[in-house]
Design a protein around this motif. Structure first.
Motif, PDB file in Angstrom:
ATOM      1  N   LEU A 170     -40.029  76.765  12.218  1.00  0.00           N
ATOM      2  CA  LEU A 170     -41.407  76.279  12.273  1.00  0.00           C
ATOM      3  C   LEU A 170     -41.524  75.090  13.221  1.00  0.00           C
ATOM      4  O   LEU A 170     -42.478  74.997  14.019  1.00  0.00           O
ATOM      5  CB  LEU A 170     -41.866  75.881  10.873  1.00  0.00           C
ATOM      6  N   GLU A 171     -40.557  74.191  13.152  1.00  0.00           N
ATOM      7  CA  GLU A 171     -40.547  73.039  14.059  1.00  0.00           C
ATOM      8  C   GLU A 171     -40.456  73.504  15.509  1.00  0.00           C
ATOM      9  O   GLU A 171     -41.174  73.012  16.389  1.00  0.00           O
ATOM     10  CB  GLU A 171     -39.356  72.138  13.720  1.00  0.00           C
ATOM     11  N   GLY A 172     -39.580  74.470  15.764  1.00  0.00           N
ATOM     12  CA  GLY A 172     -39.459  74.991  17.120  1.00  0.00           C
ATOM     13  C   GLY A 172     -40.719  75.685  17.592  1.00  0.00           C
ATOM     14  O   GLY A 172     -41.118  75.555  18.753  1.00  0.00           O
ATOM     15  N   LEU A 207     -42.239  80.727  29.277  1.00  0.00           N
ATOM     16  CA  LEU A 207     -40.985  80.287  28.671  1.00  0.00           C
ATOM     17  C   LEU A 207     -41.238  79.702  27.290  1.00  0.00           C
ATOM     18  O   LEU A 207     -40.600  80.069  26.296  1.00  0.00           O
ATOM     19  CB  LEU A 207     -40.307  79.240  29.561  1.00  0.00           C
ATOM     20  N   GLY A 208     -42.172  78.753  27.216  1.00  0.00           N
ATOM     21  CA  GLY A 208     -42.493  78.137  25.940  1.00  0.00           C
ATOM     22  C   GLY A 208     -43.106  79.114  24.959  1.00  0.00           C
ATOM     23  O   GLY A 208     -42.827  79.061  23.754  1.00  0.00           O
ATOM     24  N   LEU A 209     -43.951  80.035  25.458  1.00  0.00           N
ATOM     25  CA  LEU A 209     -44.573  81.016  24.578  1.00  0.00           C
ATOM     26  C   LEU A 209     -43.524  81.917  23.937  1.00  0.00           C
ATOM     27  O   LEU A 209     -43.606  82.245  22.747  1.00  0.00           O
ATOM     28  CB  LEU A 209     -45.573  81.866  25.369  1.00  0.00           C
ATOM     29  N   GLY A 210     -42.520  82.311  24.716  1.00  0.00           N
ATOM     30  CA  GLY A 210     -41.468  83.160  24.164  1.00  0.00           C
ATOM     31  C   GLY A 210     -40.743  82.494  23.015  1.00  0.00           C
ATOM     32  O   GLY A 210     -40.488  83.117  21.979  1.00  0.00           O
ATOM     33  N   VAL A 211     -40.409  81.219  23.186  1.00  0.00           N
ATOM     34  CA  VAL A 211     -39.741  80.487  22.107  1.00  0.00           C
ATOM     35  C   VAL A 211     -40.669  80.331  20.913  1.00  0.00           C
ATOM     36  O   VAL A 211     -40.291  80.569  19.763  1.00  0.00           O
ATOM     37  CB  VAL A 211     -39.263  79.111  22.603  1.00  0.00           C
ATOM     38  N   ALA A 212     -41.912  79.926  21.181  1.00  0.00           N
ATOM     39  CA  ALA A 212     -42.859  79.683  20.098  1.00  0.00           C
ATOM     40  C   ALA A 212     -43.122  80.939  19.282  1.00  0.00           C
ATOM     41  O   ALA A 212     -43.245  80.896  18.057  1.00  0.00           O
ATOM     42  CB  ALA A 212     -44.170  79.152  20.669  1.00  0.00           C
ATOM     43  N   ALA A 213     -43.203  82.083  19.952  1.00  0.00           N
ATOM     44  CA  ALA A 213     -43.516  83.330  19.262  1.00  0.00           C
ATOM     45  C   ALA A 213     -42.355  83.849  18.428  1.00  0.00           C
ATOM     46  O   ALA A 213     -42.561  84.634  17.496  1.00  0.00           O
ATOM     47  CB  ALA A 213     -43.924  84.390  20.283  1.00  0.00           C
ATOM     48  N   SER A 214     -41.145  83.418  18.731  1.00  0.00           N
ATOM     49  CA  SER A 214     -39.973  83.999  18.066  1.00  0.00           C
ATOM     50  C   SER A 214     -39.242  83.045  17.138  1.00  0.00           C
ATOM     51  O   SER A 214     -38.410  83.483  16.331  1.00  0.00           O
ATOM     52  CB  SER A 214     -38.979  84.494  19.124  1.00  0.00           C
ATOM     53  N   ALA A 258     -39.500  86.933  27.763  1.00  0.00           N
ATOM     54  CA  ALA A 258     -38.387  87.520  27.015  1.00  0.00           C
ATOM     55  C   ALA A 258     -37.190  86.578  26.962  1.00  0.00           C
ATOM     56  O   ALA A 258     -36.515  86.462  25.929  1.00  0.00           O
ATOM     57  CB  ALA A 258     -37.984  88.853  27.645  1.00  0.00           C
ATOM     58  N   VAL A 259     -36.903  85.893  28.065  1.00  0.00           N
ATOM     59  CA  VAL A 259     -35.799  84.938  28.077  1.00  0.00           C
ATOM     60  C   VAL A 259     -36.052  83.822  27.062  1.00  0.00           C
ATOM     61  O   VAL A 259     -35.146  83.408  26.327  1.00  0.00           O
ATOM     62  CB  VAL A 259     -35.606  84.353  29.496  1.00  0.00           C
ATOM     63  N   GLY A 260     -37.294  83.326  27.019  1.00  0.00           N
ATOM     64  CA  GLY A 260     -37.624  82.300  26.041  1.00  0.00           C
ATOM     65  C   GLY A 260     -37.486  82.806  24.615  1.00  0.00           C
ATOM     66  O   GLY A 260     -36.958  82.114  23.739  1.00  0.00           O
ATOM     67  N   ALA A 261     -37.952  84.047  24.368  1.00  0.00           N
ATOM     68  CA  ALA A 261     -37.887  84.611  23.017  1.00  0.00           C
ATOM     69  C   ALA A 261     -36.444  84.814  22.558  1.00  0.00           C
ATOM     70  O   ALA A 261     -36.100  84.539  21.406  1.00  0.00           O
ATOM     71  CB  ALA A 261     -38.641  85.933  22.975  1.00  0.00           C
ATOM     72  N   LEU A 262     -35.587  85.288  23.443  1.00  0.00           N
ATOM     73  CA  LEU A 262     -34.195  85.505  23.069  1.00  0.00           C
ATOM     74  C   LEU A 262     -33.429  84.186  22.961  1.00  0.00           C
ATOM     75  O   LEU A 262     -32.678  83.961  22.011  1.00  0.00           O
ATOM     76  CB  LEU A 262     -33.524  86.424  24.097  1.00  0.00           C
ATOM     77  N   GLY A 263     -33.633  83.312  23.932  1.00  0.00           N
ATOM     78  CA  GLY A 263     -32.911  82.043  23.928  1.00  0.00           C
ATOM     79  C   GLY A 263     -33.329  81.115  22.804  1.00  0.00           C
ATOM     80  O   GLY A 263     -32.553  80.253  22.373  1.00  0.00           O
ATOM     81  N   GLY A 264     -34.552  81.293  22.292  1.00  0.00           N
ATOM     82  CA  GLY A 264     -35.010  80.439  21.207  1.00  0.00           C
ATOM     83  C   GLY A 264     -34.194  80.570  19.945  1.00  0.00           C
ATOM     84  O   GLY A 264     -34.297  79.731  19.044  1.00  0.00           O
TER      85      GLY A 264
END
Length: 406
Positions: free
Chosen positions: A358-360, A66-73, A125-131
């Motif tokens: 960047l902060e996210g 979850l965190g990786l998806g947000v961090a990557a996107s 994918a959910v993390g990447a899209l939701g980010g």
């Protein structure tokens, strides 16, 4: 200088300065919808481990995705937000996140014979899209509010993270254990899609530009400024104790203390709701003349002390242990609004999406690494060592925070 009036800009009468509070409400709803999923699913850790047949190590990997998806996107979403605008990116992220959660409700449940790779990939994918909500909703707030109100407004928006997380913590584990993970995913999808409908109706670019922050804004991209990177990296370190409490409190209390999920839910709810109140208070205080950077440093020191206390009290009477973890989690949630405001103001409204991205990335990158590292560290040491490391991280963040603004 040309003055913008109702006659020269017809949208001003409909979307005038007071509409900023509507935009803030939309930003809060978007952030809360994502946070309900992001915070609620980790608290189902025990049920997820049993239902999907995971080990503690693979559970850590799945939750870390979850965190990786947000961090990557997040940086990409931030750049796209600066390029295409808040509304378009926010709608794209909310609709696609809701659609994927509906797919998971239909075909990615324990009863579907799902393996670890598919589950981890879906959460990634959910993390990447939701980010997408992080930079887009933050930039919307920044562009609608003047500098003297941005700390409060951004802190209220950031409070949606613990508030939405509290809803997720209270609702998602109950849905997963009572009705199954399909119901949990479906309800989370409904949150995202309902918020998308609200954003479609009410989120607009301002017909005027809110007042710029006091002092000159560096014309360089925030991604090329070490001062901005310092604050982002410090924020990543400050996030470690937050995710240590959020991701593995349920597992710690179940495995080490034999406690039920109600104790873990209590810890996370106190941390999220108390942290949310602290965010609003600190945002208002810094708007009235407090130095945001000094405040971030102070929170780092207090969080380190609280988590060190939690490390010492892992075998204390259960209510004492729970209280120590709740206090550490509360403080670890208290700095976000001020830090997000400061990094956005450093970048300026036109580049705020990139800076918030960047902060996210820093914060959610920590959200990826922390759940991944805890099982490894736990296998080699013990829970007191895990919480000691969680105490050292915010202490290391203190000198990284830039000095006073000149």
């Amino acid at each position: 200088m040309t003055t913008i009036t109702d006659a020269t800009h017809p949208d001003l009468a409909r979307y005038g300065p007071r509409h900023r509070w509507v935009v803030l409400a939309v930003g809060v709803a978007a952030q809360a919808s994502f946070s309900a999923m992001f915070s609620g699913l980790p608290v189902t850790g025990v049920a997820m481990r049993a239902g999907y047949g995971l080990t503690t190590q693979t559970l850590g990997l799945v939750l870390a995705c979850l965190g990786l998806g947000v961090a990557a996107s997040d940086v990409v979403w931030g750049l796209l937000t600066d390029r295409f605008g808040d509304r378009r990116i926010l709608l794209t992220g909310l609709v696609s996140t809701g659609a994927l959660l509906l797919v998971m409700a239909a075909a990615v449940t324990p009863g579907d014979g799902v393996g670890t790779p598919l589950l981890a990939g879906c959460l990634l994918a959910v993390g990447a899209l939701g980010g997408s909500v992080n930079g887009s909703s933050g930039r919307a707030v920044l562009t609608w509010f003047p500098d003297g109100q941005r700390g409060l407004a951004m802190s209220i928006r950031q409070t949606a993270i613990p508030a939405g997380g509290a809803v997720g913590v209270a609702l998602v584990p109950w849905l997963a254990t009572t009705y199954g993970f399909g119901a949990a995913y479906a309800v989370l999808a409904a949150f995202c899609l309902a918020t998308a409908a609200v954003a479609q109706r009410w989120l607009r670019e301002p017909p005027y530009r809110a007042a710029a922050p006091a002092g000159p804004v560096d014309p360089r991209s925030p991604l090329r400024r070490w001062e901005v990177w310092r604050l982002a990296l410090a924020s990543g370190l400050l996030t470690v104790p937050q995710f240590a409490v959020l991701s593995f409190t349920a597992v710690f209390l179940h495995d080490a203390r034999g406690a039920g999920t109600a104790w873990a839910e209590g810890v996370v709810l106190i941390a999220q709701l108390g942290g949310g109140a602290a965010r609003v208070w600190s945002g208002r205080r810094t708007d009235r003349g407090g130095d945001r950077r000094i405040w971030i440093r102070a929170i780092g020191v207090l969080t380190a002390v609280a988590m060190a206390g939690a490390a010492v009290l892992t075998q204390a009477p259960l209510p004492v242990t729970v209280a120590a973890l709740a206090l550490g989690g509360l403080l670890a949630n208290a700095w976000h609004g001020v830090a997000y405001t400061e990094i956005a103001v450093m970048a300026g409204p036109g580049r705020a999406g990139s800076a918030l991205g960047l902060e996210g990335t820093a914060c959610f990158g920590s959200g990826f690494l922390t759940p991944l590292a805890i099982p490894v560290l736990l296998a080699a040491t013990s829970w007191p060592v895990v919480y000691t490391v969680a105490a050292l991280a915010p202490l290391l963040a203190v000198p990284l925070v830039p000095g006073r603004r000149r």
